[in-house]
Design a protein around this motif. Structure first.
Motif, short mmCIF file in Angstrom:
data_model
loop_
_atom_site.label_atom_id
_atom_site.label_comp_id
_atom_site.label_asym_id
_atom_site.label_seq_id
_atom_site.Cartn_x
_atom_site.Cartn_y
_atom_site.Cartn_z
N SER A 85 0.86 -1.17 0.00
CA SER A 85 0.00 0.00 0.00
C SER A 85 0.89 1.22 0.00
CB SER A 85 -0.88 -0.02 1.25
OG SER A 85 -1.09 1.30 1.70
N LEU A 88 0.42 3.63 2.97
CA LEU A 88 1.10 3.26 4.21
C LEU A 88 2.60 3.50 4.11
CD1 LEU A 88 -0.41 -0.08 5.54
CD2 LEU A 88 -0.10 2.08 6.73
N GLU A 89 3.18 3.10 2.97
CA GLU A 89 4.63 3.25 2.82
C GLU A 89 5.03 4.71 2.97
OE1 GLU A 89 6.79 0.83 2.40
OE2 GLU A 89 5.66 -0.90 1.65
N ILE A 90 4.23 5.59 2.37
CA ILE A 90 4.56 7.00 2.48
C ILE A 90 4.46 7.46 3.92
CG2 ILE A 90 3.79 9.31 1.85
CD1 ILE A 90 3.11 8.15 -0.90
#
Ligand code: HEA
Ligand code: HEA
Ligand code: CUA
Ligand SMILES: [Cu+2]
Lengths: 337, 189, 621
Positions: A85, A88-90
């Motif tokens: 996702s 989420l990673e960001i």
């Protein structure tokens, strides 16, 4: 969502638990300088962050293993097909980024705090050598092998080394500074002792051989006691050659390698040295007289005593001492029957 | 698909891989030369080493010209001009040797300091020495290429060894183009 | 007997011994001719160097290159059929799988050597006072322990990358098989030279070898420098080879973002080793020359500057710590999806975080020098850059957690080591930021806290993952499985002992225990914790002994395992039989038809045999 609520609660509980535990253990030595107080505040923040991140990751993993464990009846069960996702990673790139920038900012402030300059600071010149410390008080003309400091007054150390890199560290003061050889590499270190008592300077940089023993006492005393010490050092010191020689030997680190009680050290003991017979590496046997002692000090490599290494003793004592001083040292050695 | 086509294709692919490998090696070596460059600035700052300017200019020109001939050699072998290739190669090698004589033979003897004389000596001998060592290996490679060239091992299509040693030679040349001003020209006394 | 003497390694060592004496003799001879007296130090340096070249001649490392230099044709690597059986592991072979295992053996030998050195000096440290060692011996043991284990790590990651990468990307071999063999074999004489520093008086500097101390002490330091220098070249050439392999030898259809994730971490690691390693080589070389030719780079009384060395040294040695961990973290990312049966969460982010760690790793070396007296204005920028590394590392951790979340985990031995690696590395990583902020590092620098920090990172980032990798790929190598029971004993003994050791180290470090001291003041009250650390160290050693027993016995007696034991999607398990055949995929082509980690997606495939195409090709010819 239910899972995340439970996990969040568990994370908070574990964080608090770890944090309290770590604080209760007593991680750091006493705070004996105003710098230590500032630095320990940053340590506290670090311990908090460590407790939280550790709990965060451990709880998520542990919870998942227990709650989402494989159904015994379906041994080949696979997990869900979730590939990632970006949102989420960001989030977990930017949030830690903000956190580390914030910590660095705190770190920079904390560093600046510890380096605040007091123009009234007491000046001490510190010299490190293999393996001794020597402290000069230019304002008083005193040289000592122990560091006497008045409490609640900033000291400004100028550090330099005779040979290799050493490092000045008193754990209770927290601060540390490497001590480098070379006239253009004199380093400065400032701190303000806030507690009277006895501490130790430890050499924190590997400097060969007796690095482990390169410690000297630090005595933090009240302003009045400090003045007494200064007076005693300046006034009442005996001026006969033997005592002067002993002082020279003490302050220049001779005792780092030579004992006066017959114990073996890096170099031969001085006890009973005068008048004894010695065998040199060259095989020659000699009687120890004044001339030999003089030569051994100003030009140590010219005669190496059997069983001891060459090139260990510094070669520049003839520049360091006047002839009179060397004679005083010899007088002192002579006195050690 | 015929097997001839196959071998040419595989030769092309191997060529591409070898080229990549060589460039990676240059990248790695450049870090070492860069480290020496930093050493020079760190220890000596903006200090001039007071070296023989004529000699410096001379050896630099020699190396630059040798690179030109190296390039000629490579072009000629790819055009199938055997004689021109050998001549240019021989000139390159001779120029390379004169560079070494100039730096190691003359400059090292001339310089007003030895390797043990402070940071100037240490830096100067280390930088020129390290570069000279690379020139020496370059000459050895070129010598092998010459030997094989004389035995007619290279064709207009297949001469990767020539290309590789040429690139190596240019690489050393570029290093010197940076070292020369840093050692000879820049700084105040 | 004759066949024993003709084994590559035996011949190599004989040649090395002869070469060393020749080198030393030549130097002595030249000096004698010039009317100078015998001098041991230059003689052993030249001897060591010639000895290493001798080894390579003996083992046959120059044979083909010599032919090539003379313009003769040599066989394609794929046409060379070397020795078979056990013997092939002890001679010059061009097969990347053999070389991978050779690297692995060397790595394990160095692990035992380096670990045993620690076991010796731990006895000395178990109580205050000096018991069994003198200062020189203690300092030599500490320094060699550090460097030998670092060499062991370099060999270990080379082992994993060499064995696994070509299999993962579907290559027949490495890009430069001869260079590959050369890179391995040169590390053997280098390790011998490194260890031989003990014979020449040892050295008193620790693995960091700071001058001016290293310019003065005993001359064993020269052997240390020379050994590390050559190991460095081995690692540079190995990295060059791996980059070329990953970039050019991938199977059809395998784009960069479809490679197995381990290949990414190897690529990132190799970029660091290719470039940064030159700087440690250079810094050590400069000290060697300072000792040999009195060239003054680092001695202030003659114009040098000791800080310069630290800059050059840490410019490699900090990025080096990421060389140590990236492959290990790659292993974790590679194995985790297999055992939780879920796709790797955020593949692209994990891949890019390796690159991010590698690149930011180049900007932070100054954090080892916060107290060293570097330029004042450098400390704060280095603090910012140091903490920045936590961000890409965090991406990895969070992605692992998300991968595990809701996964259907199974826990065979490799998975246990993966989990152990995650937790231990987490502790190692989290203890980094306190050392990374300047003012707290003023207290922490050169204490046992740092010792605890880096044992955590290195165990979590290398030791645990490499054990995971060995348990995991063992069936691919031998066709048999290692014993699960022994593996579990190994894990459950090693992990708590390890925590005992490093928590003890960090605790006394914070309280004031300095690094690299042979004796400590009993008044500080460290005796009991020090004893626990020693016990922890010995328990680790026992667990590793059990591992070796398992490793050797299972090769003959292990449960046979020829298929896809772990039910993995990657090509070496999905397509190849175990043990892996000599030329990998020779003859079998495969196409990449999906994503590497689509576990849980019914009917999807990562790779597929390209049978049809292969057959039609054959009929063409
Ligand atoms: C494998 C090896 C390895 C690894 C990966 C690391 C990783 C890190 N190291 Fe370590 N280090 C060593 C091996 C390693 N180190 C060694 C061998 C030494 C001693 C050398 C010697 O002197 O002999 C040393 C010494 C050392 C020092 C010098 C101490 C001193 O001598 O004074 C410092 C100082 O900054 C430091 C910092 C860090 C940091 C910040 C990281 C970071 O990369 C860690 C990043 C990871 C995390 C932070 C955890 C996971 C992240 C998250 C969960 C995200 C969120 C996090 C935050 C918001 C903080 N290390
Ligand atoms: C991968 C790297 C690695 C590994 C695995 C280890 C493993 C261990 N290390 Fe360390 N260590 C370093 C890297 C590593 N170390 C480095 C880089 C330094 C810094 C050096 C310096 O300051 O210069 C250091 C320093 C260091 C110190 C600080 C010394 C000092 O500053 O005074 C200590 C002290 O406790 C220590 C202890 C140990 C112990 C007990 C182990 C144990 O885990 C070891 C366990 C044993 C084995 C792994 C071997 C297996 C043995 C057998 C199978 C037994 C068979 C043989 C016999 C019975 C003879 N190490
Ligand atoms: Cu002085 Cu350690
Ligand atoms: Cu670092």
């Amino acid at each position: 969502m239910k899972h995340f609520t439970i996990v969040s609660i568990l994370v908070i509980l574990l964080t608090v638990f770890v944090y309290v535990l770590l604080q209760a253990v007593g991680l750091l030595p006493t705070q004996a300088s105003s710098q230590a107080v500032i630095i320990d505040q940053l340590f506290d923040i670090h311990i908090g962050i460590i407790s939280f991140l550790f709990s965060l990751i451990v709880v998520f993993i542990g919870y998942s293993f227990i709650v989402f464990r494989r159904n015994k009846l379906l041994p080949d069960e696979e997990g869900q097909h979730i590939t990632g996702s970006s949102k989420l990673e960001i989030v977990w790139t930017l949030v830690p980024l903000a956190v580390v920038i914030f910590i660095s900012y705190l770190g920079a402030i904390s560093l600046a705090e510890t380096r605040k300059i007091d123009p009234q600071a007491l000046e001490v010149k510190v010299t490190g050598g293999q393996w001794y410390w020597s402290f000069d008080y230019p304002d008083y003309g005193i040289t000592s092998d122990a560091l006497y400091l008045p409490v609640d007054r900033q000291v400004k150390l100028s550090l330099t080394s005779m040979d290799v890199i050493h490092s000045f560290w008193v754990p209770e003061f927290r601060v540390k500074q490497d001590v480098l050889p070379g006239e253009n590499l004199v380093k400065e270190l400032r701190f303000t002792p806030i507690e009277t008592g006895d501490f130790m300077v430890l050499c924190a940089e590997l400097c060969g051989g007796a690095h482990a023993y390169m410690n000297s006492p630090v005595k933090v005393v009240t302003e009045g006691e400090f003045q007494d010490w200064v007076d005693e050092e300046l006034g009442n010191f005996p001026q006969d050659p033997e005592s002067l020689g002993e002082r020279l030997a003490k302050n220049n680190g001779c005792f780092g390698c030579h004992s006066v009680d017959g114990k073996d050290g890096v170099g031969p003991t001085w006890k009973g040295l005068y008048g004894s017979e010695k065998t040199l590496v060259s095989g020659e046997k000699i009687m120890v007289d004044e001339e030999y002692l003089h030569e051994s000090i100003v030009n140590p490599n010219s005669q190496i005593v059997l069983g001891y290494p060459a090139n260990v003793m510094a070669q520049n004592y003839s520049e360091l001492f006047t002839d009179e001083e060397i004679n005083n040292i010899i007088a002192f050695i002579k006195s050690l029957e | 698909m015929s097997s001839i086509n196959n071998t040419i294709a595989s030769y092309q692919q191997k060529l591409a891989i070898s080229r990549l490998g060589l460039w990676l090696f240059f990248a790695s070596d450049a870090f070492m030369f860069g480290g020496l460059l930093i050493t020079r600035f760190y220890l000596l700052g903006n200090k001039n080493l007071n070296l023989d300017q004529t000699l410096g200019l001379l050896v630099t020109s020699i190396l630059l010209i040798s690179s030109f001939f190296m390039n000629r050699a490579e072009v000629m072998v790819s055009q199938g001009n055997h004689k021109g290739f050998i001549t240019s190669l021989v000139i390159t090698i001779l120029l390379g040797i004169s560079f070494l004589v100039g730096v190691v033979g003359l400059e090292w003897g001339n310089a007003h300091f030895g390797p043990g004389d402070g940071a100037e000596g240490a830096v100067f001998y280390m930088m020129t020495g390290m570069h000279a060592f690379h020139v020496l290996t370059g000459i050895i490679f070129l010598g092998l290429v010459l030997r094989n060239g004389l035995n007619k091992k290279y064709t207009a299509e297949k001469h990767y060894a020539v290309e590789a040693s040429a690139n190596y030679w240019h690489f050393i040349d570029v290093v010197w183009i940076i070292y020369y001003p840093v050692l000879y020209l820049m700084g105040t006394m | 007997m004759k066949s024993f003497m003709s084994t590559g390694i035996v011949k190599g060592i004989l040649y090395q011994i002869t070469g060393s004496f020749m080198g030393a003799g030549i130097l002595g001879g030249i000096r004698a001719l010039m009317g100078l007296s015998w001098k041991t130090e230059p003689a052993i340096v030249l001897g060591g160097l010639v000895g290493a070249i001798g080894f390579m001649v003996g083992v046959g490392g120059f044979k083909d290159w010599w032919k090539m230099a003379l313009g003769e044709e040599v066989n394609e690597a794929s046409q060379v059929f070397g020795e078979q059986g056990l013997k092939r592991y002890f001679g010059f072979s061009l097969d990347h799988k053999v070389i991978g295992i050779q690297y692995g053996i060397l790595s394990m030998v160095l692990l035992v050597l380096g670990g045993s050195l620690a076991l010796i000096f731990r006895v000395e440290l178990a109580q205050s006072g000096l018991q069994i060692l003198n200062f020189v011996q203690f300092n030599t043991l500490v320094g060699l322990h550090g460097m030998v284990l670092i060499a062991s790590i370099l060999m270990g990651i080379a082992a994993m990358s060499n064995y696994v990468v070509p299999l993962l990307i579907g290559a027949e071999d490495m890009a430069f098989p001869r260079l590959n063999a050369f890179s391995f074999w040169i590390a053997v004489p280098a390790s011998i030279i490194l260890m031989s520093s003990m014979l020449f008086g040892g050295f008193e500097t620790g693995w960091t070898a700071y001058p001016p101390l290293s310019v003065r002490g005993p001359m064993g330091i020269q052997m240390f420098f020379l050994g590390v220098f050559i190991v460095g070249w081995s690692s540079i050439l190995g990295a060059l080879n791996l980059i070329a392999t990953v970039l050019t030898m991938r199977s059809k259809g395998m784009e960069l973002f479809k490679m197995p994730i381990f290949a990414w971490s190897v690529l990132a690691t190799s970029i660091i080793s290719l470039t940064a390693t030159q700087l440690i080589g250079l810094s050590f070389q400069l000290v060697m020359f300072e000792r040999l030719f009195e060239m003054s780079f680092f001695t202030p009384s003659n114009g040098g500057n000791p800080i310069l060395f630290q800059h050059l040294f840490w410019f490699y040695s900090h990025p080096a710590v990421y060389i140590f961990v990236l492959p290990g973290l790659g292993i974790i990312s590679e194995l985790l999806p297999v055992f939780v049966r879920k796709p790797l969460f955020g593949y692209k982010w994990v891949a890019m975080s390796s690159m991010g760690i590698a690149l930011t790793g180049f900007l932070v070396w100054g954090h080892h020098m916060f107290t060293a007296g570097i330029e004042e204005y450098l400390r704060v920028p280095f603090m910012y850059s140091t903490l920045l590394v936590a961000v890409p590392t965090g991406v990895k951790f969070f992605s692992w957690v998300a991968t595990i979340w809701q996964g259907k985990a199974r826990f065979p031995v490799p998975m246990l080591f993966v989990l152990g690696g995650i937790i231990v590395f987490l502790l190692g990583g989290l203890t980094g930021p306190p050392s990374g902020t300047v003012s707290t590092d003023l207290h922490l620098h050169d204490t046992y806290y740092i010792v605890g920090h880096f044992h955590n990172t290195m165990f979590g980032g290398f030791i645990f993952p490499i054990f995971a990798a060995i348990y995991y790929w063992y069936p691919k190598i031998t066709g048999r499985r290692m014993s699960e029971t022994l593996g579990k004993i190994h894990f459950y003994l090693m992990t708590p002992s390890f925590f005992l050791m490093t928590f003890g180290q960090m605790r006394i470090g914070l309280l004031g225990m300095r690094r690299r001291i042979a004796d400590y003041d009993p008044a500080m009250g460290f005796d009991f914790t020090q004893l626990l650390i020693t016990i922890g160290g010995y328990l680790i050693a026992i667990s590793i002994l059990i591992f070796f027993y398992n490793l050797i016995v299972s090769a003959k007696k292990g449960e046979s395992a020829t298929g896809n034991v772990w039910n993995s999607r990657s090509p070496e398990w999905d397509i190849l039989p175990s043990p892996a055949p000599a030329h990998n995929y020779a003859g079998i082509h495969f196409n990449v038809v999906g994503e590497p980690y689509d576990y849980g997606l019914k009917g999807s495939k990562y790779v597929e045999l390209a049978q049809v195409e292969a057959q039609s090709k054959e009929s063409d010819e």
